[in-house]
Design an enzyme around this catalytic site. Structure first.
Site, PDB file in Angstrom:
ATOM      1  N   THR A 189     -16.928  65.779  35.790  1.00 40.56           N
ATOM      2  CA  THR A 189     -16.106  66.278  36.892  1.00 40.56           C
ATOM      3  C   THR A 189     -14.907  65.367  37.112  1.00 40.56           C
ATOM      4  O   THR A 189     -15.034  64.141  37.022  1.00 40.56           O
ATOM      5  CB  THR A 189     -16.859  66.409  38.239  1.00 40.56           C
ATOM      6  OG1 THR A 189     -15.907  66.635  39.275  1.00 40.56           O
ATOM      7  CG2 THR A 189     -17.659  65.181  38.616  1.00 40.56           C
ATOM      8  N   ASP A 247     -13.773  64.951  39.885  1.00 39.40           N
ATOM      9  CA  ASP A 247     -13.948  64.386  41.232  1.00 39.40           C
ATOM     10  C   ASP A 247     -14.644  63.019  41.216  1.00 39.40           C
ATOM     11  O   ASP A 247     -14.555  62.275  42.194  1.00 39.40           O
ATOM     12  CB  ASP A 247     -14.783  65.340  42.109  1.00 39.40           C
ATOM     13  CG  ASP A 247     -14.209  66.740  42.151  1.00 39.40           C
ATOM     14  OD1 ASP A 247     -12.996  66.883  41.905  1.00 39.40           O
ATOM     15  OD2 ASP A 247     -14.972  67.688  42.427  1.00 39.40           O
ATOM     16  N   GLY A 288     -10.607  66.896  44.527  1.00 32.74           N
ATOM     17  CA  GLY A 288     -11.675  65.901  44.697  1.00 32.74           C
ATOM     18  C   GLY A 288     -12.805  66.361  45.595  1.00 32.74           C
ATOM     19  O   GLY A 288     -13.760  65.620  45.794  1.00 32.74           O
ATOM     20  N   THR A 294     -23.944  72.401  38.895  1.00 36.36           N
ATOM     21  CA  THR A 294     -24.568  72.791  37.623  1.00 36.36           C
ATOM     22  C   THR A 294     -25.777  71.904  37.314  1.00 36.36           C
ATOM     23  O   THR A 294     -26.804  72.385  36.823  1.00 36.36           O
ATOM     24  CB  THR A 294     -23.523  72.666  36.489  1.00 36.36           C
ATOM     25  OG1 THR A 294     -22.363  73.411  36.872  1.00 36.36           O
ATOM     26  CG2 THR A 294     -24.033  73.207  35.188  1.00 36.36           C
ATOM     27  N   HIS A 308      -4.711  72.790  39.744  1.00 36.44           N
ATOM     28  CA  HIS A 308      -5.449  72.778  38.482  1.00 36.44           C
ATOM     29  C   HIS A 308      -4.742  72.052  37.352  1.00 36.44           C
ATOM     30  O   HIS A 308      -5.328  71.876  36.271  1.00 36.44           O
ATOM     31  CB  HIS A 308      -5.808  74.214  38.087  1.00 36.44           C
ATOM     32  CG  HIS A 308      -6.831  74.785  39.019  1.00 36.44           C
ATOM     33  ND1 HIS A 308      -6.491  75.292  40.252  1.00 36.44           N
ATOM     34  CD2 HIS A 308      -8.175  74.883  38.929  1.00 36.44           C
ATOM     35  CE1 HIS A 308      -7.590  75.698  40.867  1.00 36.44           C
ATOM     36  NE2 HIS A 308      -8.624  75.460  40.090  1.00 36.44           N
ATOM     37  N   LEU A 309      -3.509  71.615  37.584  1.00 33.91           N
ATOM     38  CA  LEU A 309      -2.864  70.762  36.567  1.00 33.91           C
ATOM     39  C   LEU A 309      -3.715  69.512  36.336  1.00 33.91           C
ATOM     40  O   LEU A 309      -3.708  68.936  35.253  1.00 33.91           O
ATOM     41  CB  LEU A 309      -1.466  70.338  37.038  1.00 33.91           C
ATOM     42  CG  LEU A 309      -0.391  71.423  37.018  1.00 33.91           C
ATOM     43  CD1 LEU A 309       0.892  70.904  37.636  1.00 33.91           C
ATOM     44  CD2 LEU A 309      -0.146  71.875  35.584  1.00 33.91           C
ATOM     45  N   ARG A 313       8.280  67.415  52.326  1.00 34.30           N
ATOM     46  CA  ARG A 313       7.918  68.473  51.374  1.00 34.30           C
ATOM     47  C   ARG A 313       6.489  68.235  50.900  1.00 34.30           C
ATOM     48  O   ARG A 313       6.044  67.091  50.826  1.00 34.30           O
ATOM     49  CB  ARG A 313       8.831  68.445  50.147  1.00 34.30           C
ATOM     50  CG  ARG A 313      10.280  68.749  50.429  1.00 34.30           C
ATOM     51  CD  ARG A 313      10.518  70.232  50.702  1.00 34.30           C
ATOM     52  NE  ARG A 313      11.933  70.544  50.765  1.00 34.30           N
ATOM     53  CZ  ARG A 313      12.706  70.390  51.834  1.00 34.30           C
ATOM     54  NH1 ARG A 313      12.198  69.900  52.954  1.00 34.30           N
ATOM     55  NH2 ARG A 313      13.988  70.718  51.793  1.00 34.30           N
ATOM     56  N   GLY A 360     -21.060  69.411  36.733  1.00 28.73           N
ATOM     57  CA  GLY A 360     -20.932  68.611  37.945  1.00 28.73           C
ATOM     58  C   GLY A 360     -22.186  68.758  38.794  1.00 28.73           C
ATOM     59  O   GLY A 360     -23.215  69.245  38.317  1.00 28.73           O
TER      60      GLY A 360
HETATM   61  O1  F6P Z   1     -14.892  70.051  41.248  1.00 30.93           O
HETATM   62  C1  F6P Z   1     -13.694  70.130  40.551  1.00 30.93           C
HETATM   63  C2  F6P Z   1     -12.648  70.839  41.353  1.00 30.93           C
HETATM   64  O2  F6P Z   1     -11.438  70.832  40.599  1.00 30.93           O
HETATM   65  C3  F6P Z   1     -12.413  70.278  42.743  1.00 30.93           C
HETATM   66  O3  F6P Z   1     -11.665  69.096  42.741  1.00 30.93           O
HETATM   67  C4  F6P Z   1     -11.755  71.455  43.424  1.00 30.93           C
HETATM   68  O4  F6P Z   1     -11.959  71.437  44.812  1.00 30.93           O
HETATM   69  C5  F6P Z   1     -12.453  72.627  42.802  1.00 30.93           C
HETATM   70  O5  F6P Z   1     -13.009  72.188  41.577  1.00 30.93           O
HETATM   71  C6  F6P Z   1     -11.578  73.818  42.570  1.00 30.93           C
HETATM   72  O6  F6P Z   1     -12.377  74.844  42.090  1.00 30.93           O
HETATM   73  P1  F6P Z   1     -11.788  76.185  41.470  1.00 30.93           P
HETATM   74  O7  F6P Z   1     -11.381  75.877  40.058  1.00 30.93           O
HETATM   75  O8  F6P Z   1     -12.929  77.119  41.536  1.00 30.93           O
HETATM   76  O9  F6P Z   1     -10.611  76.587  42.297  1.00 30.93           O
END
Ligand code: F6P
Length: 360
Positions: free
Chosen positions: A138, A140, A183, A118, A283-284, A277, A115
């Site tokens: 990425t 994002d 994002g 990097t 991370h899913l 709610r 991304g």
């Molecule tokens: O850049 C990808 C991303 O998943 C973002 O959407 C998020 O803010 C970040 O990485 C989360 O990073 P980490 O995996 O270090 O918690």
């Protein structure tokens, strides 16, 4: 071209393995070239056992696999590497060591799949003489100069599925459901998934929102008989005049971690008398098998990156423009990060179908 290296840096994204596979196959089948895998981002250059040969057998069966067989590192910045010497912790610049390692390995090119962070490091290493080629990755979708990064489509599908599932439970309980999505500073995931998943309110970093406007939409739906509402909220969204919320502040080594805005919005709504709610999809959005689109895009990027290496197109990045794979200078890709524009067709369309961005 005799030897190339490949590394995957930053957060993982579905499709990384598809890029690696395509690059290895193209390098070996077309150019008879040797391929080395650098493990855990740039760290692999410095670690013992950090470099492995990659042959056709190593990439067999990895096309549909999420994650990366090479490992990734979100803290792998060679310009700020945390070390412990004589029991004391310090942060040092090891970029020259990396450039030296690339030279010692006699790599004709290093493919850097990453991304913005990097790829920026790759561009800086290129200024020191490293022959790097970037591949935009990425979820994002925030990298300039390319229409789309691989990983984004998979994240969208997962987010849309989550919104669909929240719909049925929201409807049953007459609740307001808030889905916080990833994002960083770009709202593409919340915007696109919000449209596909029929969200009533979409909050993104590019459009600061007013709590009152969000409530106005919920009241409007309530008055019209819609006894539930769905909100797609970017982790980077912020109220007008307010700041983004962080789960963890950044420092020299760690990038700041956004999080908490979904909870804040849900709490506000609840205080206004609507049961609410929050779900943080987290991370899913990055895990599991890539979609067909991402597999295909990642494969095209991987093969194109090797062709670019063969042409000596260093300090450049493969990109998708007008549906065709091309390449652009890394500097151009990194100059302006991609963001949602208020004039984007997706924003206009969302408004047309009644979505509130909390700004009106
Ligand atoms: O850049 C990808 C991303 O998943 C973002 O959407 C998020 O803010 C970040 O990485 C989360 O990073 P980490 O995996 O270090 O918690």
């Amino acid at each position: 071209m005799k030897k190339i290296g490949i590394l995957t840096g930053g957060g993982d994204a579905p499709g990384l393995n598809a890029v690696i596979r395509a690059a290895v196959k193209t390098a070996i089948n077309v150019y008879g070239c040797q391929v080395l895998g650098i493990k855990n981002g740039y760290d692999g250059f410095l670690d013992e056992d950090g470099i492995i040969p990659l042959g056709l057998a190593d990439v067999r069966g990895i096309l549909p696999r999420g994650g990366t067989i090479l490992g990734a590192a979100n803290r792998g910045n060679p310009y700020a590497r945390k070390i412990i010497r004589d029991g004391k912790e310090s942060v040092i610049d090891v970029s020259d060591e990396i450039v030296k390692a690339i030279r010692n390995l006699e790599l004709d090119a290093l493919l850097v799949i990453g991304g913005d962070g990097t790829l920026r490091i790759a561009h800086e290493l290129a200024q020191k003489g490293a022959r790097v080629i970037g591949v935009p990755k990425t979820i994002d979708n925030d990298i300039g100069g390319t229409e789309i990064t691989f990983g984004f489509d998979t994240a969208l599908n997962i987010a849309t599925d989550a919104l669909d599932r929240l719909h049925t439970t929201a409807e049953s309980h007459h609740r307001v459901m808030v889905l916080e999505l990833m994002g960083r500073d770009a709202g593409f995931i919340a915007l696109q998934a919000g449209i596909s998943g029929g969200a009533d309110v979409i909050l993104i970093p590019e459009i600061p929102f007013k709590f009152e406007s969000v409530m106005a939409k919920i009241h409007q739906r309530d008055n019209e008989g819609g006894k539930f509402s769905i909100l797609a909220v970017s982790e980077g969204a912020k109220p007008e005049g307010g700041a983004q919320l962080f789960a963890r502040q950044g420092d020299e080594v760690f990038v700041p971690r956004l999080g908490g805005i979904g909870q804040a919005v849900a709490e506000y709504i609840e205080k206004q008398g609507f049961e609410s709610r929050v779900t943080v999809l987290g991370h899913l959005q990055r895990g599991g098998t890539p979609t067909s689109f991402d597999r295909s895009l990642a494969t095209r990027y991987g093969a194109a990156a090797v062709r670019l290496a063969a042409r000596g197109g260093y300090d450049r990045m493969v990109a998708l423009q007008g549906g065709t794979i091309t390449d652009i200078p890394l500097a151009e890709a990194l100059a302006v990060p991609k963001r949602v524009k208020l004039t984007d067709d997706a924003v206009v369309t969302a408004r047309n179908v009644g979505v509130s961005f909390g700004d009106e």
